[in-house]
Write an enzyme that holds these catalytic residues in place. Sequence first.
Site, short mmCIF file in Angstrom:
data_model
loop_
_atom_site.label_atom_id
_atom_site.label_comp_id
_atom_site.label_asym_id
_atom_site.label_seq_id
_atom_site.Cartn_x
_atom_site.Cartn_y
_atom_site.Cartn_z
N GLY A 1 0.78 -1.56 0.14
CA GLY A 1 -0.04 0.56 -0.06
C GLY A 1 1.00 0.93 -0.34
O GLY A 1 0.20 2.12 -0.17
N GLU B 1 4.60 -6.90 1.16
CA GLU B 1 3.29 -7.52 -0.11
C GLU B 1 3.64 -6.15 -1.23
O GLU B 1 2.37 -5.38 -1.40
CB GLU B 1 2.17 -7.28 -0.09
N TYR C 1 -11.79 5.09 -11.08
CA TYR C 1 -10.99 5.47 -9.73
C TYR C 1 -10.99 7.01 -9.88
O TYR C 1 -10.64 7.66 -8.24
CB TYR C 1 -9.65 5.50 -8.78
N CYS D 1 -16.51 2.96 -26.55
CA CYS D 1 -18.03 3.19 -26.75
C CYS D 1 -18.92 3.54 -25.44
O CYS D 1 -19.61 3.16 -25.06
CB CYS D 1 -19.03 3.06 -27.56
N GLU D 2 -17.73 4.68 -24.37
CA GLU D 2 -19.02 4.74 -23.37
C GLU D 2 -18.00 6.09 -22.84
O GLU D 2 -17.23 6.68 -22.96
CB GLU D 2 -18.04 3.82 -22.17
N TYR E 1 -1.48 -1.67 -12.48
CA TYR E 1 -2.65 -1.76 -12.19
C TYR E 1 -3.00 -0.80 -13.40
O TYR E 1 -4.43 -0.61 -13.91
CB TYR E 1 -4.08 -1.09 -10.99
#
Length: 429
Positions: free
Chosen positions: A239, A273, A316, A355-356, A384
């Site tokens: 994180g 991690e 996000y 197409c969005e 990501y």
Amino acid sequence: MDHFAYRDRTLLCEDVPVPELAEKYGTPLYVYSEAALLARLTEVQTAFKAADPIIAYSVKSNGNLSICRLMAQHGSGFDVTSGGELHRALTAGGSGKKIVYAGVGKSDAEMRDGLAKGVFLFNVESEAELHALGAVAQSLGVKAPVALRVNPDLPPKTHAKTDTSVKGVKFGLDIETVVDVARSVVGHPGLAIVGVHMHLGSPILSAEPYRQGAAKAVQLVKAFREMGHDIRFLNMGGGFGISYRKQEALPAAAFAEVILPAVKETGCQLVLEPGRFIVGNSGILVSRVVFTKETGGKRYVIQDAAMNDLIRPTLYDSFHRVWPVTPAADVPTWPEDCEAAIPNTQPVDVVGPVCESGDFLAKGRHLPALSRGDLLATFSAGAYGMAMASNYNSRLRAAEVLVTGRTHRLIRRRETFADLTACEDDCLR
């Protein structure tokens, strides 16, 4: 992003001009710097060296086999969250004795596979999972090594969709009940409770949540030991945030300063991690302008990368710096503030072909005039990005390239139309 720099008004990854990569491999294209990857891994290893940590690179952040192999070759283990990620880690050269198996919904088949492959720690997230894992382990005649993941109920620290240690999320055992859960499995024939796990969310730009979380973890280690569990591992997750905008992120040493005292007090081996911290600023997404457009008083730059290539801005509202690969002479090569108005620029939305209405990489961003065929770089895209890419609109997923000094090589080829329908062709009637 020290290993991405402009020279003579052209962006380079290490010593390779990005236009050279776009010409050879096409666009959209993910470009990674080996030097950046290793520098960030080394930074974590060095900052926490006093604790002799097990660094378990988070495969979910970027599971490319060549990147995972690079991590393994330089001393990293792996954090996996599925059978597929376990397969990737092992295929890349990982060893079960340095693999942590996380995830809230492990199937019995995944548990059996993890036990058979000798993973050294299962992060267990619920009482139901704990008993299911115990039953699977008993059926195999082994004991499953477990770290109980606790939700420490800390104040919000990051985006709601990536904050994993506030009350009410799906992750971990509640701190109010975890002691009772641990007590209920003392002496269980299929379970060995050997660790405490605490992942606080991502990306986190302050060390204070880790200080608070580590203090709570110390108390849990003591409580679990008093009831008879042999607690040997303290897993503080990942994180650690990175700089998406300017220089807002902390170095690994700042997190080590608040975590290492807890490790010393417990005498545990530390497990970390990290994923984004290693790979996030080690990669960019390169795209090519297809059209520009003005409508309803708004300007659009339509380029060939889309939400299916990098979904973070849509998912996000994440910020990524976007700037031309070869900026014109009347604008900075590298703006100090990419969110500010910049001379000789105008506000545009950088969008893709999907197409969005939610298909965008940047909104209201000040960019210089761009023309069809110009190259854009979307920065801080190593984590990501490709890991969350999809074939939405039946778009082919991008290629990936790893740069080492002046050399470069393909580490994932661009998909073909044959790849797109391969799992369906044999099912046609």
